[in-house]
Every structure is written in C-alpha cells, then in structure tokens.
Design a protein around this motif. Sequence first.
Motif, PDB file in Angstrom:
ATOM      1  N   HIS A   1       0.894  -1.326  -0.055  1.00  0.00           N
ATOM      2  CA  HIS A   1      -0.010  -0.134  -0.021  1.00  0.00           C
ATOM      3  C   HIS A   1       0.961   1.096   0.029  1.00  0.00           C
ATOM      4  O   HIS A   1       1.506   1.314   0.736  1.00  0.00           O
ATOM      5  CB  HIS A   1      -0.825   0.171   1.372  1.00  0.00           C
ATOM      6  N   LEU A   2       0.558   2.147  -0.722  1.00  0.00           N
ATOM      7  CA  LEU A   2       1.684   3.049  -1.182  1.00  0.00           C
ATOM      8  C   LEU A   2       1.210   4.655  -1.084  1.00  0.00           C
ATOM      9  O   LEU A   2       0.055   4.914  -1.583  1.00  0.00           O
ATOM     10  CB  LEU A   2       2.425   3.031  -2.568  1.00  0.00           C
ATOM     11  N   ILE A   3       2.090   5.426  -0.497  1.00  0.00           N
ATOM     12  CA  ILE A   3       1.925   6.879  -0.586  1.00  0.00           C
ATOM     13  C   ILE A   3       3.184   7.477  -1.519  1.00  0.00           C
ATOM     14  O   ILE A   3       4.235   7.387  -1.147  1.00  0.00           O
ATOM     15  CB  ILE A   3       1.956   7.644   1.107  1.00  0.00           C
ATOM     16  N   GLN A   4       2.430   8.070  -2.572  1.00  0.00           N
ATOM     17  CA  GLN A   4       3.604   8.714  -3.478  1.00  0.00           C
ATOM     18  C   GLN A   4       3.674  10.234  -3.148  1.00  0.00           C
ATOM     19  O   GLN A   4       2.730  10.845  -3.238  1.00  0.00           O
ATOM     20  CB  GLN A   4       3.161   8.194  -4.858  1.00  0.00           C
ATOM     21  N   PHE A   5       4.825  10.796  -3.281  1.00  0.00           N
ATOM     22  CA  PHE A   5       4.923  12.108  -2.749  1.00  0.00           C
ATOM     23  C   PHE A   5       5.342  12.900  -3.923  1.00  0.00           C
ATOM     24  O   PHE A   5       5.740  12.269  -5.138  1.00  0.00           O
ATOM     25  CB  PHE A   5       6.237  12.308  -1.823  1.00  0.00           C
ATOM     26  N   LYS A   6       4.717  14.155  -3.811  1.00  0.00           N
ATOM     27  CA  LYS A   6       5.100  15.140  -5.073  1.00  0.00           C
ATOM     28  C   LYS A   6       6.417  15.337  -5.114  1.00  0.00           C
ATOM     29  O   LYS A   6       7.317  15.234  -3.867  1.00  0.00           O
ATOM     30  CB  LYS A   6       4.319  16.527  -4.616  1.00  0.00           C
ATOM     31  N   PRO A   7       7.088  15.506  -6.159  1.00  0.00           N
ATOM     32  CA  PRO A   7       8.451  15.771  -6.250  1.00  0.00           C
ATOM     33  C   PRO A   7       8.788  17.298  -5.682  1.00  0.00           C
ATOM     34  O   PRO A   7       8.103  18.210  -5.715  1.00  0.00           O
ATOM     35  CB  PRO A   7       8.489  15.920  -7.938  1.00  0.00           C
ATOM     36  N   THR A   8      10.023  16.853  -4.976  1.00  0.00           N
ATOM     37  CA  THR A   8      10.429  18.236  -4.294  1.00  0.00           C
ATOM     38  C   THR A   8      11.666  18.036  -3.753  1.00  0.00           C
ATOM     39  O   THR A   8      12.155  16.689  -3.619  1.00  0.00           O
ATOM     40  CB  THR A   8       9.566  18.564  -3.111  1.00  0.00           C
ATOM     41  N   THR A   9      12.559  19.155  -3.355  1.00  0.00           N
ATOM     42  CA  THR A   9      13.785  19.172  -2.846  1.00  0.00           C
ATOM     43  C   THR A   9      13.705  19.363  -1.242  1.00  0.00           C
ATOM     44  O   THR A   9      14.659  19.634  -0.587  1.00  0.00           O
ATOM     45  CB  THR A   9      14.850  19.804  -3.528  1.00  0.00           C
ATOM     46  N   GLN A  10      12.375  19.782  -0.829  1.00  0.00           N
ATOM     47  CA  GLN A  10      12.303  20.239   0.456  1.00  0.00           C
ATOM     48  C   GLN A  10      12.108  18.876   1.382  1.00  0.00           C
ATOM     49  O   GLN A  10      11.726  17.728   0.811  1.00  0.00           O
ATOM     50  CB  GLN A  10      10.940  21.101   0.741  1.00  0.00           C
ATOM     51  N   PRO A  11      12.449  19.025   2.750  1.00  0.00           N
ATOM     52  CA  PRO A  11      12.078  17.799   3.517  1.00  0.00           C
ATOM     53  C   PRO A  11      10.958  17.384   3.685  1.00  0.00           C
ATOM     54  O   PRO A  11       9.888  18.398   3.711  1.00  0.00           O
ATOM     55  CB  PRO A  11      12.524  18.533   4.910  1.00  0.00           C
ATOM     56  N   ILE A  12      10.627  16.149   3.872  1.00  0.00           N
ATOM     57  CA  ILE A  12       9.113  15.620   4.057  1.00  0.00           C
ATOM     58  C   ILE A  12       9.509  14.775   5.424  1.00  0.00           C
ATOM     59  O   ILE A  12      10.059  13.863   5.422  1.00  0.00           O
ATOM     60  CB  ILE A  12       8.910  14.632   2.832  1.00  0.00           C
ATOM     61  N   ASP A  13       8.273  15.142   6.117  1.00  0.00           N
ATOM     62  CA  ASP A  13       8.251  14.544   7.426  1.00  0.00           C
ATOM     63  C   ASP A  13       7.037  13.516   7.465  1.00  0.00           C
ATOM     64  O   ASP A  13       5.994  13.887   6.696  1.00  0.00           O
ATOM     65  CB  ASP A  13       7.949  15.459   8.520  1.00  0.00           C
ATOM     66  N   PHE A  14       7.083  12.141   7.795  1.00  0.00           N
ATOM     67  CA  PHE A  14       6.168  11.495   8.132  1.00  0.00           C
ATOM     68  C   PHE A  14       6.445  10.459   9.385  1.00  0.00           C
ATOM     69  O   PHE A  14       7.394  10.411   9.675  1.00  0.00           O
ATOM     70  CB  PHE A  14       5.681  10.651   6.973  1.00  0.00           C
ATOM     71  N   TYR A  15       5.451   9.625   9.925  1.00  0.00           N
ATOM     72  CA  TYR A  15       5.295   8.872  10.967  1.00  0.00           C
ATOM     73  C   TYR A  15       4.898   7.586  10.496  1.00  0.00           C
ATOM     74  O   TYR A  15       4.066   7.490   9.866  1.00  0.00           O
ATOM     75  CB  TYR A  15       4.598   9.403  12.370  1.00  0.00           C
ATOM     76  N   PHE A  16       5.535   6.383  11.006  1.00  0.00           N
ATOM     77  CA  PHE A  16       5.101   5.132  10.703  1.00  0.00           C
ATOM     78  C   PHE A  16       5.349   4.514  11.869  1.00  0.00           C
ATOM     79  O   PHE A  16       6.059   4.703  12.980  1.00  0.00           O
ATOM     80  CB  PHE A  16       5.804   4.343   9.693  1.00  0.00           C
ATOM     81  N   LEU A  17       4.193   3.146  12.197  1.00  0.00           N
ATOM     82  CA  LEU A  17       4.317   2.701  13.391  1.00  0.00           C
ATOM     83  C   LEU A  17       3.818   1.186  13.244  1.00  0.00           C
ATOM     84  O   LEU A  17       3.158   0.797  12.254  1.00  0.00           O
ATOM     85  CB  LEU A  17       3.461   3.312  14.236  1.00  0.00           C
ATOM     86  N   GLY A  18       4.317   0.111  14.250  1.00  0.00           N
ATOM     87  CA  GLY A  18       3.738  -1.256  14.251  1.00  0.00           C
ATOM     88  C   GLY A  18       3.200  -1.402  15.549  1.00  0.00           C
ATOM     89  O   GLY A  18       3.704  -0.872  16.600  1.00  0.00           O
ATOM     90  N   ALA A  19       1.908  -2.105  15.943  1.00  0.00           N
ATOM     91  CA  ALA A  19       1.505  -2.682  17.146  1.00  0.00           C
ATOM     92  C   ALA A  19       1.221  -3.879  17.113  1.00  0.00           C
ATOM     93  O   ALA A  19       0.267  -4.478  16.374  1.00  0.00           O
ATOM     94  CB  ALA A  19       0.110  -1.597  17.296  1.00  0.00           C
ATOM     95  N   TRP A  20       2.022  -4.677  17.652  1.00  0.00           N
ATOM     96  CA  TRP A  20       1.847  -6.053  17.913  1.00  0.00           C
ATOM     97  C   TRP A  20       0.971  -6.606  19.234  1.00  0.00           C
ATOM     98  O   TRP A  20       1.203  -6.108  20.152  1.00  0.00           O
ATOM     99  CB  TRP A  20       3.150  -6.575  18.027  1.00  0.00           C
ATOM    100  N   ASP A  21       0.104  -7.393  19.022  1.00  0.00           N
ATOM    101  CA  ASP A  21      -0.912  -7.806  20.004  1.00  0.00           C
ATOM    102  C   ASP A  21      -0.268  -8.531  21.147  1.00  0.00           C
ATOM    103  O   ASP A  21      -0.753  -8.691  22.304  1.00  0.00           O
ATOM    104  CB  ASP A  21      -1.888  -8.617  19.444  1.00  0.00           C
TER     105      ASP A  21
END
Length: 325
Positions: A275-295
């Motif tokens: 499952h993908l998020i494609q970013f707009k072309p840029t030379t500026q910094p991009i911030d995002f967060y990812f996580l896993g939660a295991w039962d």
Amino acid sequence: MNSTKSIIAITTLFTLVSCNSSKVTTNQNEKQKTYAEISVKEGGKWNGKKYEGGTFKNINQLQVPENHTDHSFYIRYEGPGWESNKIGYRLYLDWRNAIDIFGKLTDEMVLPKVGQDGFDSYHNMDEWGADILKVGKGLGIGSIGRMVNNEMNHFKEVDATFTKVENFNNKSVVSIDYTGWKTNEQKTNLKSELSIFPDERYTKHTIQLSEALNGICTGIVNLYNLPMIQKGNDSNKWAYIATYGKQTLFDDNLGMAIFYEVIDAEKVYQGPHDHLIQFKPTTQPIDFYFLGAWDKEVGGITTEKEFFEYLDTLLNKLNTTNKLN
C-alpha cells in the motif's frame, strides 16, 4: 566501477567510530526507554560478497563497504536498529532498503543481544520477542523506494551509503546518507533520519532529496491482502493509511500505519507489493510517521477497534499541533 564511485570508496572506506561515547545522560535509576545501534564484524575478512570470521562490535558510524549486500554476514541483523520500550525496527542497509519490525515481549532494551547467537536467530521466537514481519519484495513499513513504470525501484545502484546512530535522553536517532542513488537513469542524494521516542510506537521519518524526482514512495507491505484503511481528506493537515490483522510470521495480529501530510502526497494507491503513498516531487524535507502495534506487546493493543482508536488519537494530535513529539 566508475571514477566517482572509486573516489568515494577510497576516501571513505570503512569509517568506523567506536561507541565509547554516548550523549545519553539519563540518571542510573531512570529506565532507558529508547536505543539505537549498528554493529559490524571485526577481525575477519571479506571473501567476495561474504564476510568470514570475526566478532561483532558496536560502532557509531559506518561507511558501508562497496562489496556489502544482503546476507553478507557483516552487519548484525543486516543494518541499523532502533527501539522504544514498546517496539523495535531495523533497516536493511543494502539494495533492499526495507524496514522490518521486531516485536517485543518486554519493555527492556533488547537490540544489544539480537543476532549475537546466530546470524538470523531472531527469526525464532525468544524470551525478548522476534522479527515478526515478512518484507519479501516490499518496502516493509515506512522505508523509501521509487515507482517507475509500475515497478518499485529499491537501492540497487548507489555510489555510497553512510549511516550513524545517536542516543539522547528524549529519543534515539538513525541517520543515513545515500550518495548517487540511481533510478530511471537519474541520480539523487537522499538524506534519511529516523527518530524513536520513549513510550511510543511510532518512528518519525524525515527525508530530503537533492533532486525533485517523481515516483518517490513510502508504504506498508501487503503480503496478506489485508484491506487498506485510509483516513483524512483535503480539509485535514494530516491523514493515515493502515492495515490490521494476521500479518506476522507467527500468525499474530499486527497493526501498521503511516501518517503523512496531505499537502505532501501526490496519490495513495496499491502497488505490486505494498500500500503506497507517493510524494510530490520536491527537494524540501518531508516528514511522516510510521508504526507497528503487535498484539503480544506488553500491555499492548489487542483488537482492531483499539488499534484504530489509537490511530485516531494520534491523527487528532497531528491535525491540532502538527507534530507528535
């Protein structure tokens, strides 16, 4: 080997700095809640693409040797690792450039002992936990690739890769500089910074490219054909994609999510393996967060309802304050 790559390899070969200094000044009575490391073999020798003999030593910085690839037996668990008291992650520091998850059965720091008793022993459940995510041909969770003609380009052609780890009182950080990453006959330099925080599952991932390229993606591996849940729209600053269900190597429930700024995203879609998020072309910094939660996590999230309630709480915070930490 081209001349640029030769110069880089010669001038920066094996930049190894020992881990005898630390920026952590936590009181001895205060429990450590984040940790990052990278560990390589010393005292052996290279035989082609394999490193034979030697023992692991933790270091602060590494210029990745030119002949290193997957399963070279040189880097302990194949790349840098970082963890909180909730969960652990590692990045394959080779052409795959995917991020994997270590599920933890304890709130102690476990990475220093992972992979010490056998190169891939962490695939078996131990008292601390195990590697729980199968990455396959995908991005794992929260790593970077480039989609070109419906094919995910990993990091098969890179002039040089340099990484360092830092441990602070309030976070642990893995930084990676990729020089001359070549895809679609184009080159870029990519800076990647991965930060993890006490009592949290998420990693903040900041990336910056030297060239504004189209097709730069992050994502969640989709080997089990679980539906992608997307929340957030143009009226929100932030949104997320997430999956939940039996998607571990041990048939356990695992939730995975990526939070991204709506303004940064060109599109969200299903790729060949992720499952993908494609970013707009840029030379500026991009911030995002990812996580896993295991039962199986200590005091963890054990139902799909709890997982999405947890995600919505984080999303509300992002849309209110524009940050999680």
